[in-house]
Motif scaffolding. Structure first.
Motif, PDB file in Angstrom:
ATOM      1  N   ARG A 170      17.480  17.628  17.144  1.00  0.00           N
ATOM      2  CA  ARG A 170      18.232  18.832  16.766  1.00  0.00           C
ATOM      3  C   ARG A 170      17.338  20.067  16.658  1.00  0.00           C
ATOM      4  NH1 ARG A 170      23.149  17.783  14.359  1.00  0.00           N
ATOM      5  NH2 ARG A 170      23.555  19.966  14.869  1.00  0.00           N
ATOM      6  N   ASP A 224      18.882  23.237  18.002  1.00  0.00           N
ATOM      7  CA  ASP A 224      19.945  23.783  17.152  1.00  0.00           C
ATOM      8  C   ASP A 224      19.356  24.508  15.949  1.00  0.00           C
ATOM      9  OD1 ASP A 224      21.761  22.604  18.865  1.00  0.00           O
ATOM     10  OD2 ASP A 224      21.877  20.746  17.696  1.00  0.00           O
ATOM     11  N   VAL A 225      18.306  23.909  15.361  1.00  0.00           N
ATOM     12  CA  VAL A 225      17.646  24.529  14.207  1.00  0.00           C
ATOM     13  C   VAL A 225      17.053  25.883  14.604  1.00  0.00           C
ATOM     14  CG1 VAL A 225      15.561  24.360  12.789  1.00  0.00           C
ATOM     15  CG2 VAL A 225      17.187  22.456  12.846  1.00  0.00           C
ATOM     16  N   ALA A 280      19.750  28.444  15.026  1.00  0.00           N
ATOM     17  CA  ALA A 280      20.354  28.842  13.747  1.00  0.00           C
ATOM     18  C   ALA A 280      19.445  29.799  12.991  1.00  0.00           C
ATOM     19  CB  ALA A 280      20.650  27.598  12.905  1.00  0.00           C
ATOM     20  N   ARG A 319      19.520  33.174  14.653  1.00  0.00           N
ATOM     21  CA  ARG A 319      20.770  33.885  14.344  1.00  0.00           C
ATOM     22  C   ARG A 319      20.752  34.466  12.936  1.00  0.00           C
ATOM     23  NH1 ARG A 319      23.629  29.981  16.906  1.00  0.00           N
ATOM     24  NH2 ARG A 319      23.849  28.819  14.965  1.00  0.00           N
ATOM     25  N   ARG A 320      20.336  33.622  11.950  1.00  0.00           N
ATOM     26  CA  ARG A 320      20.460  34.017  10.549  1.00  0.00           C
ATOM     27  C   ARG A 320      19.349  34.971  10.107  1.00  0.00           C
ATOM     28  NH1 ARG A 320      20.245  35.462   6.200  1.00  0.00           N
ATOM     29  NH2 ARG A 320      21.021  34.604   4.228  1.00  0.00           N
ATOM     30  N   SER A 357      22.125  26.604   4.516  1.00  0.00           N
ATOM     31  CA  SER A 357      23.467  26.975   4.984  1.00  0.00           C
ATOM     32  C   SER A 357      23.403  27.457   6.439  1.00  0.00           C
ATOM     33  CB  SER A 357      24.083  28.036   4.069  1.00  0.00           C
ATOM     34  OG  SER A 357      23.477  29.292   4.287  1.00  0.00           O
ATOM     35  N   ALA A 358      22.243  27.990   6.855  1.00  0.00           N
ATOM     36  CA  ALA A 358      22.114  28.435   8.248  1.00  0.00           C
ATOM     37  C   ALA A 358      22.005  27.253   9.208  1.00  0.00           C
ATOM     38  CB  ALA A 358      20.888  29.333   8.404  1.00  0.00           C
ATOM     39  N   VAL A 359      21.210  26.236   8.851  1.00  0.00           N
ATOM     40  CA  VAL A 359      20.951  25.144   9.811  1.00  0.00           C
ATOM     41  C   VAL A 359      21.969  24.008   9.701  1.00  0.00           C
ATOM     42  CG1 VAL A 359      18.484  25.670   9.920  1.00  0.00           C
ATOM     43  CG2 VAL A 359      19.296  23.907   8.320  1.00  0.00           C
ATOM     44  N   GLY A 360      22.671  23.915   8.554  1.00  0.00           N
ATOM     45  CA  GLY A 360      23.690  22.868   8.400  1.00  0.00           C
ATOM     46  C   GLY A 360      23.109  21.484   8.588  1.00  0.00           C
TER      47      GLY A 360
END
Ligand code: ZN
Lengths: 91, 202
Positions: free
Chosen positions: B47, B50-51, B54, B57-58, B103-106
């Motif tokens: 992942r 994805d990290v 994220a 983005r954040r 909360s950003a990476v979930g």
């Protein structure tokens, strides 16, 4: 003192690593029997010459890496990530 | 994770007292404790992409490659291991920083608040390289180590995350808080050969 070329961190002093034994040992199948598991857990070759070894970069990136080291000269031939296959030199 | 982490406290409180410890006249080195919020971020299996997306983005932050650090407006990051980084934030962004990262990476990453687990020191000045050389095995020569570079290593036998912040040269030194006082003792002893000034925490 060895200088070990960690595939992640670069050349680092041996003091940052922990030696973790023979990297060629393979776990036998679950039904291989007690003798095979006795050998797997306890018995190791003690070669004079090139040896593929696990070293743990405990004080760096925390990764286990493979090191091809000569057990009499302490020369290091190569290092690699844990999932790579290592070739041992002929001499 | 608690909704809001307690205010950052310092393991160096009362230890890193401001003052000048100069050999004579000007102190060529400054030593300052920093008190950012810290969060360890580890990508879960497969992942990492994805990290990274994220965090980009954040925080507008590109997670750095091995041996490197990166900084953006509200957060910075140091590579610490494959698919693992130490993130930090100051000021308003420091508030519940680990919660914000999580909360950003979930479910793509695991986050552990390290604000109270580590102490951060900034050593700046022309002799900084020579001071560190008395306990650090990393080659800090500008030919091979420059601003933006980082290393996870040991200094004076204490685990240390090292980041060069500028060409002064200035180095950020991040150590376990339980060993911060011992590390501070070693660092000030090493710096005493040149003279140093301890600045108020910032
Ligand atoms: Zn490493």
């Amino acid at each position: 003192m060895h200088r070990i070329d960690c595939p992640w961190c670069g050349l680092r002093d041996e003091i940052e690593f922990a030696y973790r034994g023979d990297a060629t040992v393979r776990r036998p199948p679950a039904d291989a029997g007690i003798d095979a598991f006795y050998e797997y857990v306890y018995l190791r070759d003690n070669p004079r010459g090139w040896h593929v070894e696990w070293w743990h970069h405990a004080a760096g990136c925390r990764q286990w890496i493979k090191v091809v080291r000569h057990t009499t000269t302490h020369a290091i031939h190569a290092t690699a990530k844990a999932d790579e296959d290592m070739q041992v030199p002929r001499s | 994770m608690p909704a809001s982490a307690p205010e950052p406290l310092s393991a160096l409180h009362g230890v890193a007292a401001p003052g000048r410890h100069a050999v004579g006249g000007e102190a060529p080195l400054t030593l300052r404790e920093r008190r950012p919020s810290l969060a360890m971020l580890l990508a879960r299996k497969a992942r990492a992409r994805d990290v990274a997306a994220a965090v980009q983005r954040r925080f507008g932050l590109a997670l750095p490659a091995p041996g490197r650090a990166a900084a953006a407006q509200d957060a910075s990051a140091i590579w610490t291991q494959p698919d693992g980084w130490l993130l930090s934030a100051d000021g308003a962004a420091a508030r519940d920083f680990a919660g914000a990262v999580k909360s950003a990476v979930g479910d793509a990453g695991s986050v552990v608040d390290q604000t109270h687990g580590k102490a951060v020191l900034l050593l700046t000045g022309a002799p900084a390289r020579r001071v560190l050389a008395t306990g650090c095995r990393i080659d800090l020569h500008p030919r091979v180590f420059a601003p933006g570079r980082s290393a996870v290593t040991q200094i004076a036998h204490i685990d240390c995350i090292l980041r060069q912040v500028d060409a002064a040269p200035g180095y950020e030194l991040i150590v376990p808080s339980s060993l911060a006082e011992a590390f501070y003792g070693w660092l000030t002893h090493a710096a005493s050969a040149y003279g140093y000034e301890v600045l108020a925490p910032a």
